[in-house]
Design an enzyme around this catalytic site. Sequence first.
Site, PDB file in Angstrom:
ATOM      1  N   GLU A 430      28.737 -28.259  30.849  1.00  0.00           N
ATOM      2  CA  GLU A 430      29.204 -28.919  29.616  1.00  0.00           C
ATOM      3  C   GLU A 430      29.665 -27.915  28.571  1.00  0.00           C
ATOM      4  O   GLU A 430      29.530 -28.131  27.368  1.00  0.00           O
ATOM      5  CB  GLU A 430      28.108 -29.819  29.025  1.00  0.00           C
ATOM      6  CG  GLU A 430      27.535 -30.836  29.985  1.00  0.00           C
ATOM      7  CD  GLU A 430      28.576 -31.704  30.641  1.00  0.00           C
ATOM      8  OE1 GLU A 430      29.693 -31.821  30.108  1.00  0.00           O
ATOM      9  OE2 GLU A 430      28.294 -32.257  31.711  1.00  0.00           O
ATOM     10  N   GLY A 431      30.244 -26.820  29.023  1.00  0.00           N
ATOM     11  CA  GLY A 431      30.676 -25.750  28.136  1.00  0.00           C
ATOM     12  C   GLY A 431      29.570 -24.731  28.011  1.00  0.00           C
ATOM     13  O   GLY A 431      28.490 -25.047  27.513  1.00  0.00           O
TER      14      GLY A 431
END
Length: 571
Positions: A430-431
């Site tokens: 998610e980053g």
Amino acid sequence: MTYRAPVEDYNFLFEHVVALDKVRGTDRFAEATQDVTAAILTEAGKLCEEVLAPLQRNGDLYPAHLENGVVRCSDGFAEGYRAIAEGGWVGMSADPEYGGMGLPMALTAAVSEMMSGACLSLQLAPMLTQGQIEALEHHASDALKEIYLPKLASGEWTGTMNLTEPQAGSDVGALTTKAVDNGDGTYAVTGQKIYISWGDHDLGGNVCHLVLARLPDAPAGVKGISLFLVPKLLPDADGNAGKRNGVSVVSLEHKMGLHGSPTCVMQYDGATGWLVGKEQRGMDAMFTMMNNARLCVGKQGIGVAEAAYQHALAYAQDRKQGKTSAPAVKDSILGHADVRRMLTTMKADIFAARAIAASNAVAIDMANATGTQAWIARAALLTPITKAFGTDTGIAVADMGLQVHGGMGFVEETGAAQFCRDVRVTAIYEGTNGIQAMDLVARKMMDGGEAAMALLDEIEEDVEAARAVFPRLAADVWNASESMREATEWLVAQNDLQERFAGAVPYLHAFARVLGAHLHLMAALADRGGAREKLARFYIQRMLPEHTAMLAHAQAGAEDLYALTAEELAQ
């Protein structure tokens, strides 16, 4: 060891620290009364302790596997997921129009943390579905909403997000998956995606994939990407799962941890999909899902931290080794100063991370309920901090938990190592946490630091009110807040983003330290003379001072990072 859900901690946080009463004061969430909140947390705690926690070890020892093109999940996972779905936990914050409960994100995030602490591998399935629900609510056509949202909210169908490709990791703009208009309102999607959590399973129902792809003649880079909903099974005329789509699982990734969660390489061969949102605006829709996921991934880190802490504490209470002069601990290692240092550090950081994440969720709820720019900005500012600090805390606490076990922690049978292996990926997906920090110092500072300064103003107002009760603690938090303000002023004055990026990670962690100190101070005010005041003193006096070194690093600029040549780095 028996997992205990942090129900009491959340009741305290919501009533005394993060002001859930503001959320209840809105028309949208007026039904989330204190009694309702307490009842939901209690029931969620029972589910996590009695149903999900017993699956944690089994998922690690007997991983999901691919059998004749079908993913077979760990024993017990189907029953565990059924309990989640039938209890209505998937659709907690979903729109009631489509079968959701319409509850505040603050409650959903709290339950997400409890599930993560109980069994992170299984928790990933409902978490991804919740993110997809939010993306479809905001961006899908009414026709898609009618078919998919009721089944996703009920947990009958599950959702995924498909971003990453072998040649395109964090650089999403480099993806090559294609989508061609079929001329009938559908698109043929072709390409391969990797690292797709819960991309397939045998829990029942349908698996619905949100897939980033590029239309013909779309421009290169992120601006040319569109988003498509591609189900494993195509809905029939009645909206029920029908014939198989052109979607298949190539293989499962062999991972360091999270063995109970199937992470798939997905192949799309002319698979039928539907456009979500506008053409070439796919990242807008996907970011709705990703921002939801970033809050919940931060909660995953905190959940694992809580479980690792409980595991380590139980071991320290039972492990008898050596003698100490510490009172009332007999001869267990709980009396040793360094063990006590580690356990208190773990507990203090868990509270700080949990309170920051809860504040983030409250800001999201207020933004959704009021639509005011100040709350929208607050939620946006806190999201990268929640994700990065929550997951870094999970990793650090799991590591300290293993250290408390000593040599026994390095032995798999004790279960301490599993927490380290499972939580490690949360700082990556998610980053990555580096990307979160870069987002904080760049995009989230496009307002010239206004949202950050507004938050620091509120901290200092609270600190002023605390001076009469805790003068030294209040002074320490005030001074730290002022240091944070000066660093933020320096940051926004840097026009060269490399100067900001070079110190982005320490800046984010310094901000988290200051936020954590403020929230610990608020907890101390509500529990004078109690355990929370004692924990606040530990955090503010021993852990908050770390922010000074972090801010020095944050303002050092980029020159020395690039002083060594590539050849010198290799010497």
